[in-house]
Design an enzyme around this catalytic site. Structure first.
Site, short mmCIF file in Angstrom:
data_model
loop_
_atom_site.label_atom_id
_atom_site.label_comp_id
_atom_site.label_asym_id
_atom_site.label_seq_id
_atom_site.Cartn_x
_atom_site.Cartn_y
_atom_site.Cartn_z
N GLY A 32 7.99 -39.95 -40.64
CA GLY A 32 7.61 -39.85 -42.05
C GLY A 32 7.05 -38.47 -42.34
O GLY A 32 7.40 -37.50 -41.68
N LEU A 33 6.17 -38.39 -43.32
CA LEU A 33 5.53 -37.10 -43.63
C LEU A 33 4.23 -36.99 -42.84
O LEU A 33 3.13 -36.98 -43.40
CB LEU A 33 5.27 -36.98 -45.13
CG LEU A 33 6.41 -36.35 -45.91
CD1 LEU A 33 6.08 -36.31 -47.40
CD2 LEU A 33 6.73 -34.96 -45.42
N HIS A 34 4.37 -36.97 -41.53
CA HIS A 34 3.26 -36.84 -40.60
C HIS A 34 3.67 -35.86 -39.52
O HIS A 34 4.85 -35.54 -39.36
CB HIS A 34 2.91 -38.19 -39.98
CG HIS A 34 2.49 -39.20 -41.00
ND1 HIS A 34 1.26 -39.18 -41.61
CD2 HIS A 34 3.16 -40.23 -41.55
CE1 HIS A 34 1.19 -40.16 -42.48
NE2 HIS A 34 2.33 -40.82 -42.47
N ALA A 35 2.72 -35.38 -38.78
CA ALA A 35 2.96 -34.52 -37.63
C ALA A 35 3.84 -33.33 -37.97
O ALA A 35 3.59 -32.61 -38.93
CB ALA A 35 3.54 -35.34 -36.48
#
Length: 90
Positions: A13-16
């Site tokens: 997703g929109l992480h890391a």
């Protein structure tokens, strides 16, 4: 106003890594872009803001910008989100 809706394709997703690449590109473009997930809207160049959206793979987000370069900016960022950035070599 330029506006594009796209599903987040990255496995995380929109992480890391995906969030980092997205925020870096938004900053590089130099056009104020906002990213919206549900009722929450944050600046696309804010790492904490983007992470706070909690967008997972498949979440639809809307990119919005106004002014010179807005169309190109939202197109560029939408294309980035449509790729699985986690699967790409960095």
């Amino acid at each position: 106003m330029a506006r594009r809706t796209v599903a987040v394709a990255s496995a995380s997703g929109l992480h890391a890594r995906a969030a980092k690449l997205f925020v870096q590109e938004a900053s590089r473009l130099g056009v104020p872009v906002r990213v919206r997930a549900g009722e929450r809207s944050v600046p696309a160049n804010s790492m904490l803001g983007v992470l706070s959206l909690g967008a997972v793979r498949g979440t639809e987000v809307t990119l919005e910008a106004d002014g010179p370069g807005a169309e190109e900016a939202v197109d560029t960022l939408a294309a980035l989100l449509a790729r699985d950035l986690d699967a790409e070599d960095g």
